[in-house]
Scaffold this motif. Structure first.
Motif, PDB file in Angstrom:
ATOM      1  N   PHE A  27      12.320  12.768 -77.563  1.00 55.01           N
ATOM      2  CA  PHE A  27      13.089  13.161 -76.383  1.00 55.01           C
ATOM      3  C   PHE A  27      12.516  14.365 -75.644  1.00 55.01           C
ATOM      4  O   PHE A  27      12.837  14.589 -74.493  1.00 55.01           O
ATOM      5  CB  PHE A  27      14.545  13.461 -76.783  1.00 55.01           C
ATOM      6  CG  PHE A  27      15.282  12.240 -77.236  1.00 55.01           C
ATOM      7  CD1 PHE A  27      16.006  11.474 -76.343  1.00 55.01           C
ATOM      8  CD2 PHE A  27      15.239  11.852 -78.565  1.00 55.01           C
ATOM      9  CE1 PHE A  27      16.678  10.329 -76.766  1.00 55.01           C
ATOM     10  CE2 PHE A  27      15.911  10.709 -78.998  1.00 55.01           C
ATOM     11  CZ  PHE A  27      16.627   9.951 -78.099  1.00 55.01           C
ATOM     12  N   THR A  28      11.702  15.166 -76.330  1.00 52.29           N
ATOM     13  CA  THR A  28      11.160  16.388 -75.724  1.00 52.29           C
ATOM     14  C   THR A  28       9.664  16.491 -76.012  1.00 52.29           C
ATOM     15  O   THR A  28       9.151  15.815 -76.913  1.00 52.29           O
ATOM     16  CB  THR A  28      11.844  17.639 -76.311  1.00 52.29           C
ATOM     17  OG1 THR A  28      11.502  17.731 -77.703  1.00 52.29           O
ATOM     18  CG2 THR A  28      13.354  17.602 -76.130  1.00 52.29           C
ATOM     19  N   PHE A  84      17.494  20.638 -61.442  1.00 55.91           N
ATOM     20  CA  PHE A  84      17.365  19.401 -62.194  1.00 55.91           C
ATOM     21  C   PHE A  84      18.444  18.419 -61.779  1.00 55.91           C
ATOM     22  O   PHE A  84      19.594  18.800 -61.570  1.00 55.91           O
ATOM     23  CB  PHE A  84      17.428  19.680 -63.697  1.00 55.91           C
ATOM     24  CG  PHE A  84      16.184  20.362 -64.197  1.00 55.91           C
ATOM     25  CD1 PHE A  84      15.070  19.623 -64.556  1.00 55.91           C
ATOM     26  CD2 PHE A  84      16.121  21.739 -64.256  1.00 55.91           C
ATOM     27  CE1 PHE A  84      13.914  20.239 -64.980  1.00 55.91           C
ATOM     28  CE2 PHE A  84      14.963  22.382 -64.681  1.00 55.91           C
ATOM     29  CZ  PHE A  84      13.861  21.626 -65.041  1.00 55.91           C
ATOM     30  N   SER A  86      21.086  15.382 -62.328  1.00 51.91           N
ATOM     31  CA  SER A  86      21.988  15.015 -63.418  1.00 51.91           C
ATOM     32  C   SER A  86      21.558  13.689 -64.051  1.00 51.91           C
ATOM     33  O   SER A  86      20.779  12.918 -63.466  1.00 51.91           O
ATOM     34  CB  SER A  86      23.412  14.868 -62.878  1.00 51.91           C
ATOM     35  OG  SER A  86      23.468  13.754 -61.992  1.00 51.91           O
ATOM     36  N   ALA A  87      22.114  13.419 -65.227  1.00 48.99           N
ATOM     37  CA  ALA A  87      21.848  12.150 -65.913  1.00 48.99           C
ATOM     38  C   ALA A  87      22.294  10.973 -65.042  1.00 48.99           C
ATOM     39  O   ALA A  87      21.607   9.941 -64.979  1.00 48.99           O
ATOM     40  CB  ALA A  87      22.569  12.126 -67.262  1.00 48.99           C
ATOM     41  N   LEU A  90      19.765  10.524 -62.237  1.00 49.28           N
ATOM     42  CA  LEU A  90      18.538   9.952 -62.792  1.00 49.28           C
ATOM     43  C   LEU A  90      18.693   8.450 -62.985  1.00 49.28           C
ATOM     44  O   LEU A  90      17.812   7.667 -62.614  1.00 49.28           O
ATOM     45  CB  LEU A  90      18.211  10.639 -64.128  1.00 49.28           C
ATOM     46  CG  LEU A  90      17.042  10.093 -64.931  1.00 49.28           C
ATOM     47  CD1 LEU A  90      15.734  10.224 -64.158  1.00 49.28           C
ATOM     48  CD2 LEU A  90      16.945  10.843 -66.272  1.00 49.28           C
ATOM     49  N   GLU A  91      19.820   8.052 -63.525  1.00 47.09           N
ATOM     50  CA  GLU A  91      20.100   6.629 -63.734  1.00 47.09           C
ATOM     51  C   GLU A  91      20.172   5.889 -62.402  1.00 47.09           C
ATOM     52  O   GLU A  91      19.593   4.811 -62.235  1.00 47.09           O
ATOM     53  CB  GLU A  91      21.418   6.468 -64.508  1.00 47.09           C
ATOM     54  CG  GLU A  91      21.957   5.055 -64.566  1.00 47.09           C
ATOM     55  CD  GLU A  91      21.125   4.103 -65.387  1.00 47.09           C
ATOM     56  OE1 GLU A  91      21.065   2.905 -65.010  1.00 47.09           O
ATOM     57  OE2 GLU A  91      20.526   4.520 -66.396  1.00 47.09           O
ATOM     58  N   THR A  97      17.099   7.083 -68.484  1.00 42.83           N
ATOM     59  CA  THR A  97      17.970   7.997 -69.205  1.00 42.83           C
ATOM     60  C   THR A  97      17.182   9.246 -69.580  1.00 42.83           C
ATOM     61  O   THR A  97      15.950   9.203 -69.645  1.00 42.83           O
ATOM     62  CB  THR A  97      18.527   7.345 -70.490  1.00 42.83           C
ATOM     63  OG1 THR A  97      17.421   6.947 -71.314  1.00 42.83           O
ATOM     64  CG2 THR A  97      19.398   6.146 -70.168  1.00 42.83           C
ATOM     65  N   GLN A  98      17.884  10.345 -69.818  1.00 39.54           N
ATOM     66  CA  GLN A  98      17.214  11.580 -70.213  1.00 39.54           C
ATOM     67  C   GLN A  98      16.430  11.323 -71.493  1.00 39.54           C
ATOM     68  O   GLN A  98      16.882  10.606 -72.368  1.00 39.54           O
ATOM     69  CB  GLN A  98      18.229  12.705 -70.404  1.00 39.54           C
ATOM     70  CG  GLN A  98      18.838  13.129 -69.082  1.00 39.54           C
ATOM     71  CD  GLN A  98      19.944  14.159 -69.247  1.00 39.54           C
ATOM     72  OE1 GLN A  98      20.671  14.165 -70.217  1.00 39.54           O
ATOM     73  NE2 GLN A  98      20.065  15.021 -68.267  1.00 39.54           N
ATOM     74  N   GLY A  99      15.232  11.902 -71.564  1.00 41.53           N
ATOM     75  CA  GLY A  99      14.354  11.691 -72.710  1.00 41.53           C
ATOM     76  C   GLY A  99      13.400  10.537 -72.514  1.00 41.53           C
ATOM     77  O   GLY A  99      12.471  10.355 -73.293  1.00 41.53           O
ATOM     78  N   VAL A 101      12.216   9.872 -69.159  1.00 43.65           N
ATOM     79  CA  VAL A 101      11.774  10.040 -67.770  1.00 43.65           C
ATOM     80  C   VAL A 101      10.264   9.800 -67.686  1.00 43.65           C
ATOM     81  O   VAL A 101       9.493  10.301 -68.492  1.00 43.65           O
ATOM     82  CB  VAL A 101      12.146  11.438 -67.236  1.00 43.65           C
ATOM     83  CG1 VAL A 101      11.688  11.592 -65.795  1.00 43.65           C
ATOM     84  CG2 VAL A 101      13.646  11.653 -67.349  1.00 43.65           C
ATOM     85  N   ASN A 135      11.567   5.960 -74.652  1.00 40.81           N
ATOM     86  CA  ASN A 135      10.831   6.995 -75.371  1.00 40.81           C
ATOM     87  C   ASN A 135      10.361   6.604 -76.773  1.00 40.81           C
ATOM     88  O   ASN A 135      10.102   7.449 -77.613  1.00 40.81           O
ATOM     89  CB  ASN A 135      11.649   8.286 -75.428  1.00 40.81           C
ATOM     90  CG  ASN A 135      12.946   8.127 -76.186  1.00 40.81           C
ATOM     91  OD1 ASN A 135      13.241   7.075 -76.728  1.00 40.81           O
ATOM     92  ND2 ASN A 135      13.725   9.190 -76.207  1.00 40.81           N
TER      93      ASN A 135
END
Length: 162
Positions: A27-28, A84, A86-87, A90-91, A97-99, A101, A135
């Motif tokens: 995720f990171t 940034f 928001s989730a 982004l969607e 989803t976050q992680g 991107v 991811n």
């Protein structure tokens, strides 16, 4: 068709050569480092941003450990204050989803509203690594081929010096 297969299919359609490393979810950048995923080339981080009004959206792509100064980016792309996204945003904009991107998310941006902002240092990179919109894998390809993938989708591309 699952999200990875959709990316691989578009790459094949465009005649772009690539390799894939499957791995556990990361995720990171720190998690990616622990897994040793970015050992084949230049791993990249991807920051989904919006301007102050929420009307413009950006995906900033930089080498994995490069500092991204949002004020510097803002000045170079002619934007208002950046923050940034928001989730939910982004969607809505990239179907991600976050992680997870990734610039490959443009495949879900049918109206080409997200502007892609690359660090100039990525030009000429022979092996750049990105998640294929999930991811649990990393796709390795020439940076110039990634640019071709994005241009084929129709999204605007800019370069900045970070």
């Amino acid at each position: 068709m699952d999200v990875k297969e959709e990316v691989y299919s578009r790459l094949k359609e465009l005649g772009i050569e690539y390799e894939v490393d499957e791995h556990e979810a990361a995720f990171t950048i720190e998690e990616v480092d622990k897994l040793g995923i970015f050992n084949k080339g230049v791993g990249c981080k991807n920051l989904f941003l919006r301007d102050g009004s929420g009307k413009r959206h950006f995906l900033v792509v930089a080498p994995e450990h490069k500092e991204v100064d949002l004020k510097k980016v803002r000045e170079q792309i002619g934007s208002s204050r950046l923050s940034f996204g928001s989730a939910e945003r982004l969607e809505r904009c990239l179907g991600l989803t976050q992680g997870s991107v990734s610039p490959f998310g443009v495949i879900n941006d049918k109206e080409c509203k997200v502007e892609i902002v690359f660090d100039e240092d990525l030009k000429g990179v022979q092996k750049a690594g990105f998640h294929p919109n999930i991811n649990t894998a990393t796709v390795w390809l020439k940076f110039s081929d990634l640019v071709r993938f994005i241009e084929n989708n129709g999204n605007n591309i800019m370069y900045v010096k970070l």
